[in-house]
Design an enzyme around this catalytic site. Sequence first.
Site, short mmCIF file in Angstrom:
data_model
loop_
_atom_site.label_atom_id
_atom_site.label_comp_id
_atom_site.label_asym_id
_atom_site.label_seq_id
_atom_site.Cartn_x
_atom_site.Cartn_y
_atom_site.Cartn_z
N ARG A 1 0.82 -1.21 0.00
CA ARG A 1 0.00 0.00 0.00
C ARG A 1 0.86 1.27 0.00
O ARG A 1 0.51 2.27 0.62
CB ARG A 1 -0.97 0.01 1.20
CG ARG A 1 -1.94 -1.13 1.25
CD ARG A 1 -2.85 -1.17 0.04
NE ARG A 1 -3.70 -2.35 0.11
CZ ARG A 1 -3.37 -3.55 -0.41
NH1 ARG A 1 -2.24 -3.69 -1.06
NH2 ARG A 1 -4.18 -4.57 -0.31
N SER B 1 -11.10 -0.20 3.17
CA SER B 1 -10.26 -0.41 4.35
C SER B 1 -9.73 0.92 4.87
O SER B 1 -9.06 1.65 4.15
CB SER B 1 -9.08 -1.32 3.99
OG SER B 1 -9.54 -2.58 3.55
N GLU C 1 -4.97 3.87 5.93
CA GLU C 1 -4.73 3.68 4.50
C GLU C 1 -5.25 4.87 3.69
O GLU C 1 -4.76 5.15 2.60
CB GLU C 1 -5.43 2.39 4.04
CG GLU C 1 -5.10 1.97 2.64
CD GLU C 1 -5.60 0.57 2.31
OE1 GLU C 1 -6.06 0.37 1.17
OE2 GLU C 1 -5.53 -0.31 3.18
#
Length: 343
Positions: free
Chosen positions: A158, A227, A322
């Site tokens: 990520r 998320s 995130e």
Amino acid sequence: MLSLKKIHTFHVNVYAYNIIYIYSVKQLYNIWYQCKKKFIPYLILGKGSNVLFTENFHGFILLNRIKGIKIYSNTFFWNLHVGAGESWHKLVKYTIKRGIYGLENLALIPGCIGAAPIQNIGAYGMSLEYFCSYVDVFNPYNQQILRIPKKYCYFNYRNSIFKSQKYKHYIIIAVGLSIPKQWTPCIIYKELKYLNNNVTAQQIFQHVCNIRHKKLPNPNIIGNAGSFFKNPFVTLHQGLNIIKKFSKMPYILENNIFKISAAWLIEKCNFKGIIFNGASVYHKQALVIINKYNASGQNILNLANKIYNGVGKKFGIWLEAEIRIFDKKKEISQKKIFTKNKQ
């Protein structure tokens, strides 16, 4: 001011001075120049699927709609050049329809192509870095377009170089993908392991869509950004200590580093389904925070802070968000957002 409620997936009721759709690099430069000349803050978005606004944005929102898909091929690869404003999910469907297989595990990830390399999007055993060959970026300060080869994108979980300060003022305008013509199904992920090697790309695509529909809320109906937190990585020593107390903890151990399910950590802290000032932890997936009852951005952030501290105190693991979080002028550093509660 103009409402941002429909152009970001949290659907928080916030406003900006202006919303401008960008269709070309030339237009992008002209708008950027006006913003810089008049000292107007600006933010470039695709579908707004990875952002949270804590208050009205005192600037311009530029929606990247630079589109186009070009396909070239050689003996071994399909090579795609894709405009940053194209929808990621529509690209996945587009490739499968044309017999180009490989992206099916990444179905239904929201957002545009331009956001994909920033986050190094991934799901169900696959991530963008497996297919990305280059990223084209525009530097408005000298009006040059640079092609960044994959090896210099420094993809990680990520993460990528495009989150660094060095590339803060560069704007992604296209992404190059190289997809092998010899396709092998990726069914290593636990929820796909029951499929056999005779499965087709279309079937994997459908299975992934079904899984996501079952456990993730539709952002067109329920405000969310998928998320909220990343799955954390911890040392071998820390991971083994947690396993002693929680033997059923799901994890992946690789190179003496534990990757732990953030959803499991949040659920073990009894946050799943909790409602706090209109924000809620989704009852089917603890990693997702939803805008259940017209929550403000700050309400959502306050709930995220509760989760951050709850998990930190119970497990000694301090989660990392995130999503990107913005105040009235700029992105906020996570170090300023998430504070360890001493109580």
